[in-house]
Design a protein around this motif. Structure first.
Motif, PDB file in Angstrom:
ATOM      1  N   GLU A 102       0.817  -1.206   0.000  1.00 18.12           N
ATOM      2  CA  GLU A 102       0.000   0.000   0.000  1.00 18.12           C
ATOM      3  C   GLU A 102       0.857   1.265   0.000  1.00 18.12           C
ATOM      4  O   GLU A 102       0.479   2.278  -0.595  1.00 18.12           O
ATOM      5  CB  GLU A 102      -0.945  -0.017   1.196  1.00 18.12           C
ATOM      6  N   GLY A 103       2.024   1.209   0.654  1.00 22.26           N
ATOM      7  CA  GLY A 103       2.861   2.396   0.744  1.00 22.26           C
ATOM      8  C   GLY A 103       3.728   2.650  -0.464  1.00 22.26           C
ATOM      9  O   GLY A 103       3.931   3.804  -0.866  1.00 22.26           O
ATOM     10  N   TRP A 104       4.239   1.573  -1.088  1.00 14.89           N
ATOM     11  CA  TRP A 104       5.160   1.721  -2.221  1.00 14.89           C
ATOM     12  C   TRP A 104       4.447   1.556  -3.558  1.00 14.89           C
ATOM     13  O   TRP A 104       4.692   2.289  -4.505  1.00 14.89           O
ATOM     14  CB  TRP A 104       6.292   0.701  -2.098  1.00 14.89           C
ATOM     15  N   TYR A 105       3.550   0.562  -3.613  1.00 16.93           N
ATOM     16  CA  TYR A 105       2.871   0.270  -4.879  1.00 16.93           C
ATOM     17  C   TYR A 105       1.487   0.906  -4.983  1.00 16.93           C
ATOM     18  O   TYR A 105       0.887   0.897  -6.064  1.00 16.93           O
ATOM     19  CB  TYR A 105       2.767  -1.245  -5.084  1.00 16.93           C
ATOM     20  N   GLY A 106       0.964   1.409  -3.867  1.00  8.54           N
ATOM     21  CA  GLY A 106      -0.334   2.073  -3.908  1.00  8.54           C
ATOM     22  C   GLY A 106      -1.485   1.154  -4.244  1.00  8.54           C
ATOM     23  O   GLY A 106      -2.466   1.561  -4.863  1.00  8.54           O
ATOM     24  N   GLN A 107      -1.374  -0.109  -3.811  1.00  4.82           N
ATOM     25  CA  GLN A 107      -2.432  -1.077  -4.065  1.00  4.82           C
ATOM     26  C   GLN A 107      -3.002  -1.580  -2.743  1.00  4.82           C
ATOM     27  O   GLN A 107      -2.307  -1.605  -1.730  1.00  4.82           O
ATOM     28  CB  GLN A 107      -1.890  -2.265  -4.872  1.00  4.82           C
ATOM     29  N   PRO A 108      -4.260  -1.998  -2.733  1.00  4.24           N
ATOM     30  CA  PRO A 108      -4.835  -2.546  -1.497  1.00  4.24           C
ATOM     31  C   PRO A 108      -4.226  -3.902  -1.177  1.00  4.24           C
ATOM     32  O   PRO A 108      -3.812  -4.642  -2.084  1.00  4.24           O
ATOM     33  CB  PRO A 108      -6.326  -2.662  -1.822  1.00  4.24           C
ATOM     34  N   TYR A 109      -4.175  -4.244   0.108  1.00  5.67           N
ATOM     35  CA  TYR A 109      -3.564  -5.505   0.527  1.00  5.67           C
ATOM     36  C   TYR A 109      -4.596  -6.528   1.008  1.00  5.67           C
ATOM     37  O   TYR A 109      -4.254  -7.658   1.284  1.00  5.67           O
ATOM     38  CB  TYR A 109      -2.548  -5.247   1.642  1.00  5.67           C
ATOM     39  N   GLU A 110      -5.859  -6.141   1.090  1.00  4.68           N
ATOM     40  CA  GLU A 110      -6.831  -7.041   1.706  1.00  4.68           C
ATOM     41  C   GLU A 110      -6.941  -8.359   0.936  1.00  4.68           C
ATOM     42  O   GLU A 110      -6.695  -8.415  -0.259  1.00  4.68           O
ATOM     43  CB  GLU A 110      -8.216  -6.365   1.802  1.00  4.68           C
ATOM     44  N   ARG A 111      -7.305  -9.412   1.667  1.00  2.64           N
ATOM     45  CA  ARG A 111      -7.528 -10.757   1.122  1.00  2.64           C
ATOM     46  C   ARG A 111      -6.317 -11.258   0.320  1.00  2.64           C
ATOM     47  O   ARG A 111      -6.430 -11.647  -0.852  1.00  2.64           O
ATOM     48  CB  ARG A 111      -8.790 -10.782   0.264  1.00  2.64           C
ATOM     49  N   PRO A 112      -5.110 -11.283   0.932  1.00  5.97           N
ATOM     50  CA  PRO A 112      -3.907 -11.645   0.169  1.00  5.97           C
ATOM     51  C   PRO A 112      -3.904 -13.082  -0.346  1.00  5.97           C
ATOM     52  O   PRO A 112      -3.356 -13.355  -1.418  1.00  5.97           O
ATOM     53  CB  PRO A 112      -2.766 -11.407   1.172  1.00  5.97           C
ATOM     54  N   LEU A 113      -4.501 -14.029   0.377  1.00  4.07           N
ATOM     55  CA  LEU A 113      -4.514 -15.411  -0.111  1.00  4.07           C
ATOM     56  C   LEU A 113      -5.385 -15.529  -1.359  1.00  4.07           C
ATOM     57  O   LEU A 113      -5.001 -16.198  -2.328  1.00  4.07           O
ATOM     58  CB  LEU A 113      -5.010 -16.367   0.974  1.00  4.07           C
ATOM     59  N   GLU A 114      -6.527 -14.883  -1.336  1.00  5.75           N
ATOM     60  CA  GLU A 114      -7.408 -14.915  -2.495  1.00  5.75           C
ATOM     61  C   GLU A 114      -6.754 -14.231  -3.689  1.00  5.75           C
ATOM     62  O   GLU A 114      -6.817 -14.714  -4.827  1.00  5.75           O
ATOM     63  CB  GLU A 114      -8.722 -14.220  -2.140  1.00  5.75           C
ATOM     64  N   ARG A 115      -6.098 -13.107  -3.420  1.00  3.00           N
ATOM     65  CA  ARG A 115      -5.408 -12.383  -4.489  1.00  3.00           C
ATOM     66  C   ARG A 115      -4.280 -13.244  -5.068  1.00  3.00           C
ATOM     67  O   ARG A 115      -4.069 -13.297  -6.286  1.00  3.00           O
ATOM     68  CB  ARG A 115      -4.844 -11.071  -3.949  1.00  3.00           C
ATOM     69  N   THR A 116      -3.543 -13.949  -4.210  1.00  2.00           N
ATOM     70  CA  THR A 116      -2.458 -14.819  -4.675  1.00  2.00           C
ATOM     71  C   THR A 116      -2.989 -15.935  -5.560  1.00  2.00           C
ATOM     72  O   THR A 116      -2.413 -16.252  -6.608  1.00  2.00           O
ATOM     73  CB  THR A 116      -1.699 -15.410  -3.475  1.00  2.00           C
ATOM     74  N   ARG A 117      -4.092 -16.540  -5.146  1.00  2.00           N
ATOM     75  CA  ARG A 117      -4.678 -17.628  -5.930  1.00  2.00           C
ATOM     76  C   ARG A 117      -5.050 -17.137  -7.337  1.00  2.00           C
ATOM     77  O   ARG A 117      -4.779 -17.812  -8.339  1.00  2.00           O
ATOM     78  CB  ARG A 117      -5.908 -18.184  -5.212  1.00  2.00           C
ATOM     79  N   GLU A 118      -5.655 -15.957  -7.423  1.00  2.00           N
ATOM     80  CA  GLU A 118      -6.025 -15.406  -8.721  1.00  2.00           C
ATOM     81  C   GLU A 118      -4.779 -15.087  -9.551  1.00  2.00           C
ATOM     82  O   GLU A 118      -4.737 -15.360 -10.761  1.00  2.00           O
ATOM     83  CB  GLU A 118      -6.874 -14.147  -8.534  1.00  2.00           C
ATOM     84  N   TYR A 119      -3.787 -14.492  -8.909  1.00  2.00           N
ATOM     85  CA  TYR A 119      -2.553 -14.111  -9.602  1.00  2.00           C
ATOM     86  C   TYR A 119      -1.888 -15.325 -10.242  1.00  2.00           C
ATOM     87  O   TYR A 119      -1.501 -15.304 -11.413  1.00  2.00           O
ATOM     88  CB  TYR A 119      -1.617 -13.444  -8.596  1.00  2.00           C
TER      89      TYR A 119
END
Length: 340
Positions: A102-119
């Motif tokens: 959030e600080g460097w990339y300006g992206q939300p961090y919520e639900r990281p496991l779900e985001r990883t699975r999609e990625y």
């Protein structure tokens, strides 16, 4: 047990002697070399530069931060490096933490496991040269917003091999289980061969998933380990303490520091609380001094060469399949002898 060389990420500039260190590791039979990134040097450029000087070392990222690149951009870089290295590239990815994302990339961090699975799902489509289509909570290809002219595309670059390995960095139990389910390997940041019951349980949970990609026999565990050779054990431990204090005390806010949790789970919670208190109050030197030697020795190899040789057995008998040496030329040589 295979050996890798860990270069990590740079500080203010490229550390001197990296090219020589890579050549030395290859000469001593090391299997791989690994780079990383935080919020300075990136992982891919130094790996390509240094990898061009090698003949057989596998070239791995530990890690490429997912927030830094879209899944398809990461796939493009991975396939390109795999071609340039004649099939020696290993893609290690990770979610990083909320302060960086959030600080460097300006992206939300919520639900990281779900985001990883999609990625990873999108990444594998691109790596296999499938037509990339995805509709999830975090990613949508083609995008439904904008001009409406987006097309489903496949890579113009043909993959060098059908199964470019994807390794996942993970520390929490659920994320470790996810690595066993969807990845070809796991990249722990801190791991103790003396207390890994929870890790074994998490991996077993992932392997038991009906659609698990890997089995325990085919799965890689690539672990960075600080190796400091010195006749004075405490002086050797002093070389590791500042890094541990940084991660335990400063790499995440209270309640969201995954590195802190790793050490708390193996019995050092009281020490971690003290380290965090000192670090967050600006007393970084005192925080480093508060790291017990016993904690250092759980996750690092420090002291005389004979001691390192004795402790190598615990690592050889652990879950780790590749021990990634973080150290100087003497550490590279001593580790090669200890794990021969």
């Amino acid at each position: 047990m295979k050996l890798g060389l860990g270069l990590g990420y740079w500080g203010a500039a490229q550390p001197p002697g990296q090219a020589r260190l890579v050549e030395l590791a290859e000469d001593h039979g090391y299997d791989s070399v690994w780079t990383g990134e935080a919020w300075g040097s990136d992982a891919l450029t130094p790996l390509a530069w240094l990898g061009s000087r090698t003949r057989r070392l596998r070239l791995g990222t530990a890690i490429v931060q997912m927030a830094a690149r879209t899944p398809t951009a990461t796939a493009m870089a991975a396939m390109t490096l795999d071609h340039l290295s004649d099939g020696r590239f290993v893609l290690g990815i990770g979610a990083s933490g909320p302060q960086v994302v959030e600080g460097w990339y300006g992206q939300p961090y919520e639900r990281p496991l779900e985001r990883t699975r999609e990625y990873v799902s999108i990444l594998r489509q691109a790596l296999c040269r499938d037509v990339v289509r995805f509709a999830g909570r975090h990613y949508e290809l083609p995008a439904s917003t904008g001009t409406g002219l987006g097309k489903s595309l496949r890579s113009t670059l043909h993959p060098r091999r059908p199964c470019l390995p994807v390794l996942l960095a993970a520390e929490g139990p659920k994320n470790v289980a996810l690595a066993a389910e969807i990845a070809d390997g796991w990249l722990p940041l801190f791991y103790s061969p003396y207390d890994d019951t929870q890790h074994r349980s998490s991996l077993a949970s992932g392997f038991a998933h009906p659609h698990a990609r890997s089995t325990a026999e085919s799965f890689e565990v690539v672990c960075p380990v600080d190796v400091v050779v010195d006749e004075d054990i405490d002086r050797a431990a002093d070389a590791v303490r500042p890094r541990l204090a940084l991660y335990i005390g400063g790499m995440g806010p209270k309640g969201r520091n995954f590195h802190y949790d790793v050490f708390a789970r193996i019995g050092f919670e009281a020490d971690c609380q003290r380290i965090r208190e000192l670090y967050l109050s600006g007393r970084k030197g005192d925080a480093a001094a508060a790291v017990p030697r016993t904690l250092v020795e759980q996750v690092a190899l420090v002291g005389p060469a004979a001691k390192i040789r004795d402790e190598a057995r615990a690592w050889s008998d652990s879950l780790v399949t590749t021990l990634v040496v973080r150290g100087d030329e003497r550490a590279v040589r001593v580790a090669a002898e200890a794990f021969r």
